[in-house]
Design a protein around this motif. Structure first.
Motif, PDB file in Angstrom:
ATOM      1  N   GLU A 249       0.835  -1.191   0.000  1.00 51.30           N
ATOM      2  CA  GLU A 249       0.000   0.000   0.000  1.00 51.30           C
ATOM      3  C   GLU A 249       0.876   1.248   0.000  1.00 51.30           C
ATOM      4  OE1 GLU A 249      -2.565  -0.318   3.345  1.00 51.30           O
ATOM      5  OE2 GLU A 249      -3.799  -1.910   2.459  1.00 51.30           O
ATOM      6  N   PHE A 250       0.221   2.365  -0.171  1.00 60.23           N
ATOM      7  CA  PHE A 250       0.947   3.636  -0.224  1.00 60.23           C
ATOM      8  C   PHE A 250       1.833   3.821   1.003  1.00 60.23           C
ATOM      9  CE2 PHE A 250       1.638   8.113   0.375  1.00 60.23           C
ATOM     10  CZ  PHE A 250       1.759   8.651  -0.895  1.00 60.23           C
ATOM     11  N   GLY A 251       1.323   3.460   2.187  1.00 58.99           N
ATOM     12  CA  GLY A 251       2.059   3.710   3.421  1.00 58.99           C
ATOM     13  C   GLY A 251       2.955   2.576   3.864  1.00 58.99           C
ATOM     14  N   THR A 252       3.150   1.565   3.037  1.00 60.16           N
ATOM     15  CA  THR A 252       4.039   0.458   3.412  1.00 60.16           C
ATOM     16  C   THR A 252       5.466   0.964   3.528  1.00 60.16           C
ATOM     17  OG1 THR A 252       2.643  -1.145   2.247  1.00 60.16           O
ATOM     18  CG2 THR A 252       4.907  -1.811   2.762  1.00 60.16           C
ATOM     19  N   PRO A 253       6.151   0.730   4.662  1.00 59.04           N
ATOM     20  CA  PRO A 253       7.527   1.187   4.817  1.00 59.04           C
ATOM     21  C   PRO A 253       8.433   0.596   3.733  1.00 59.04           C
ATOM     22  CG  PRO A 253       6.610   0.520   6.928  1.00 59.04           C
ATOM     23  CD  PRO A 253       5.633   0.097   5.889  1.00 59.04           C
ATOM     24  N   LEU A 254       9.428   1.381   3.365  1.00 57.96           N
ATOM     25  CA  LEU A 254      10.354   0.917   2.332  1.00 57.96           C
ATOM     26  C   LEU A 254      11.065  -0.356   2.760  1.00 57.96           C
ATOM     27  CD1 LEU A 254      11.974   4.246   1.058  1.00 57.96           C
ATOM     28  CD2 LEU A 254      10.101   2.944   0.055  1.00 57.96           C
ATOM     29  N   GLN A 255      11.376  -0.471   4.034  1.00 61.51           N
ATOM     30  CA  GLN A 255      12.085  -1.652   4.515  1.00 61.51           C
ATOM     31  C   GLN A 255      11.234  -2.907   4.313  1.00 61.51           C
ATOM     32  OE1 GLN A 255      13.430  -1.286   8.546  1.00 61.51           O
ATOM     33  NE2 GLN A 255      14.872  -2.977   8.362  1.00 61.51           N
ATOM     34  N   ASP A 256       9.912  -2.796   4.557  1.00 64.39           N
ATOM     35  CA  ASP A 256       9.026  -3.950   4.358  1.00 64.39           C
ATOM     36  C   ASP A 256       8.887  -4.297   2.877  1.00 64.39           C
ATOM     37  OD1 ASP A 256       8.724  -3.907   7.064  1.00 64.39           O
ATOM     38  OD2 ASP A 256       6.713  -2.997   7.034  1.00 64.39           O
TER      39      ASP A 256
END
Length: 383
Positions: A249-256
């Motif tokens: 999703e838009f708010g998924t952290p880059l690390q994930d």
């Protein structure tokens, strides 16, 4: 029960339609007209000077004209078949006149002339159906002079062949019909297998065909290509797309997101909203661009700094997928034909295309690997 009575045998007597258009019909009719006309005009004037009292045109030439102009690709219509077949058969007929005339049996002489002419033509690789008529003509006409085989038979045939070469070339028909070049050592396994299968079928068929082996092979290859095009044209995106979707999703952290790419060994992640509609796509290239990885120096450090979460309210770098994703995404309907997408993969640099269904919801993904697999299945359904 014999095969003759196991099916409606009378259908064998029904004439088959000729698979040519009106233009081709006119072409071959005009060719025969011109060929016989030129040969006739030439020898009608020269005949009396060459051999007084000898016919200036022989009847079997009409049958030869049918082959030369109507089926110029036939092995039986090639120049050596026309000239050699007519001439050799005429010589055989003359010999039969001498050998059998004393027996007082014209029927036996006629039968032997045709049979021996076929034998000679097969041995000399010049099988030509009108040759049988040439041999029969000698017997029925009582021709005992072997020079008759050279004039008018051979010279008539030569002029007809020259006219056939000129006319067929002028009307864009290859004559003499060139055979395919021998297969080189680097031909594909499929072509080698086709050659072996074709040779095996022809050996089992064991009959004279009025088409060359190379033409049969070319027809088979063209048929396979048409079948391949037809199968491929029927394939739709829904038939080949990957349904096991990995999305963010838009708010998924880059690390994930990075961890998903590495764990699943994929190169792109669709970015969806709460209704599972496409909002963007994040790829390895997006990570590299966001980390400013234009040079190799510091590759690992730059990537770690990018995907590491920043603790605090303010961050000078992207933190979530929505900040680095590509927003303009090329999508395709699940009912769209796969062939429409091939140019996208081949020329625009796309490697992944999201597939949408009803309500523009994401239902699948098509990658270059999916396209290659679909092409393989179109060629071989067992793939």
């Amino acid at each position: 029960m014999p095969r003759l009575f196991s099916r409606p045998w009378w259908r064998a007597f029904r004439p088959q339609p000729t698979g040519i258009d009106v233009r081709e019909r006119i072409r071959l009719v005009l060719g025969a007209l011109i060929g016989i006309l030129l040969t006739g005009l030439l020898f009608h004037g020269l005949g009396p000077a060459l051999a007084p009292g000898v016919p200036w045109l022989v009847a079997p030439l009409g049958a030869s004209a049918v082959l030369v102009f109507a089926v110029p690709a036939s092995p039986m219509a090639q120049p050596w078949a026309v000239v050699g077949g007519n001439t050799v058969s005429a010589l055989v007929g003359v010999a039969c006149v001498h050998a059998v005339a004393g027996l007082g049996s014209p029927a036996l002489a006629a039968a032997l002339a045709v049979a021996l002419a076929i034998t000679a033509m097969l041995a000399l690789r010049c099988l030509h159906p009108p040759g049988g008529a040439s041999a029969l003509l000698m017997v029925l006409g009582g021709v005992a002079d072997p020079t008759f085989a050279f004039y008018p038979v051979m010279l008539n045939s030569l002029v007809l062949v020259v006219a056939g070469i000129a006319y067929n070339h002028a009307t864009r028909r290859a004559y003499p019909h060139m055979q395919l070049a021998p297969a080189g050592p680097r031909v594909s396994d499929e072509v080698q297998q086709l050659d072996a299968d074709l040779d095996a079928v022809l050996a089992r068929y064991n009959q004279v065909l009025d088409v060359s082996r190379d033409d049969l092979k070319a027809l088979l290859l063209q048929t396979q290509l048409r079948a391949y095009d037809r199968k491929l044209a029927e394939v739709r995106c829904v038939d080949v797309m990957s349904r096991e979707l990995v999305t963010v999703e838009f708010g998924t952290p880059l690390q994930d997101a990075w961890a998903l790419l590495q764990a699943r060994r994929i190169k792109a992640l669709p970015v969806v909203d709460r209704a599972f509609r496409i909002a963007g796509i994040v790829t390895l290239a997006d990570f590299l661009r966001a980390a400013d990885l234009t040079v190799y120096d510091g590759f690992d450090d730059k990537l770690r700094r990018l995907i590491r979460s920043t603790r605090g309210v303010y961050s000078s770098k992207p933190e979530v997928v929505g900040q680095i994703m590509t927003r303009n995404v090329r999508v395709a309907s699940m009912h769209r034909h796969l062939v429409d997408l091939i140019p996208l993969f081949g020329s625009t640099g796309h490697h992944h295309i999201p597939i949408i269904g009803e309500g523009e919801r994401l239902v699948g993904m098509i990658t270059q690997s999916d396209v290659v697999a679909a092409l393989g299945r179109a060629v071989d359904p067992a793939v």
